[in-house]
Design a protein around this motif. Sequence first.
Motif, mmCIF file in Angstrom:
data_model
loop_
_atom_site.group_PDB
_atom_site.id
_atom_site.type_symbol
_atom_site.label_atom_id
_atom_site.label_comp_id
_atom_site.label_asym_id
_atom_site.label_seq_id
_atom_site.Cartn_x
_atom_site.Cartn_y
_atom_site.Cartn_z
ATOM 1 N N SER A 220 -4.241 -4.789 3.029
ATOM 2 C CA SER A 220 -5.154 -4.029 1.648
ATOM 3 C C SER A 220 -4.573 -2.676 1.542
ATOM 4 O O SER A 220 -4.329 -2.101 0.465
ATOM 5 N N ALA A 224 -3.043 -1.606 -1.886
ATOM 6 C CA ALA A 224 -3.600 -0.292 -2.657
ATOM 7 C C ALA A 224 -2.653 0.726 -2.806
ATOM 8 O O ALA A 224 -2.802 1.680 -3.845
ATOM 9 N N GLN A 227 -0.290 0.206 -5.630
ATOM 10 C CA GLN A 227 -1.103 0.071 -6.950
ATOM 11 C C GLN A 227 -1.269 1.556 -7.618
ATOM 12 O O GLN A 227 -1.346 2.075 -8.854
#
Length: 247
Positions: A220, A224, A227
Amino acid sequence: MPGGRLTQQERRQIALGLAEGLAYAEIARRLDRPTSTVTREVLRNGGPGTYRADVAHRATERRAQRRGLPARQDAAAPAPAHGRDAEAVHAYEELFTTVLVESGLPLMTARVMVCLYLTDEGSLTASELVHRLRVSPASVSKAIALLEAQGLVRRERDERRRERYVVDDDAWYQSMMASVRATARMVEIARQGAGVLGSRTPAGTRLENIARFCDFVSESMARAAEQARDVLAAKPAPPEPRTARSR
């Protein structure tokens, strides 16, 4: 609002406030002092985890005797650029440092990191850090080594062949990815332990659960960070053109 140096009784109230888990602003309010005064007092004397009133009082007296003038450190700092309020910049610097210390960084490492991050250039030499922070070269070197290990700064040579410490736009991304790699390593170790202890045993199950949790978190975090990476490269907006009225 009282001025001058903190009294021993005020330092004891600061120590009690820290023990109660109060924020610096609340301690300052109870003392009728600026928040920056309390922040500076705590950071100069070991940080929130190790602050001791009597020790801080004696240390302050010794520093005053050695320096003679209480504002010597402030006189060494360059004037803030872009018309910034010097007092506000100083208070923010100490607040930023406090947050980093509370997150686990050693005090000197936090001070060096904040000093670098608050420069518009994003880089300083070792001698500039020593001068600004009034610490030894060895203290700066140790702090830089820790920041490098976390991917928060890097070294480069300038045109005068001096070694500079630099914070890149990408520094927080690189630091986050270093954390991802460390978490992935924990996944590997936990799964290895589950195999050694037996996956159907209580200890083995515990380690397998840790591995699953860390695996999910690391994936995760990596997703993240990828992004949001472009956010770190955003540049300040150009100044608005001056109109006749603003002139």
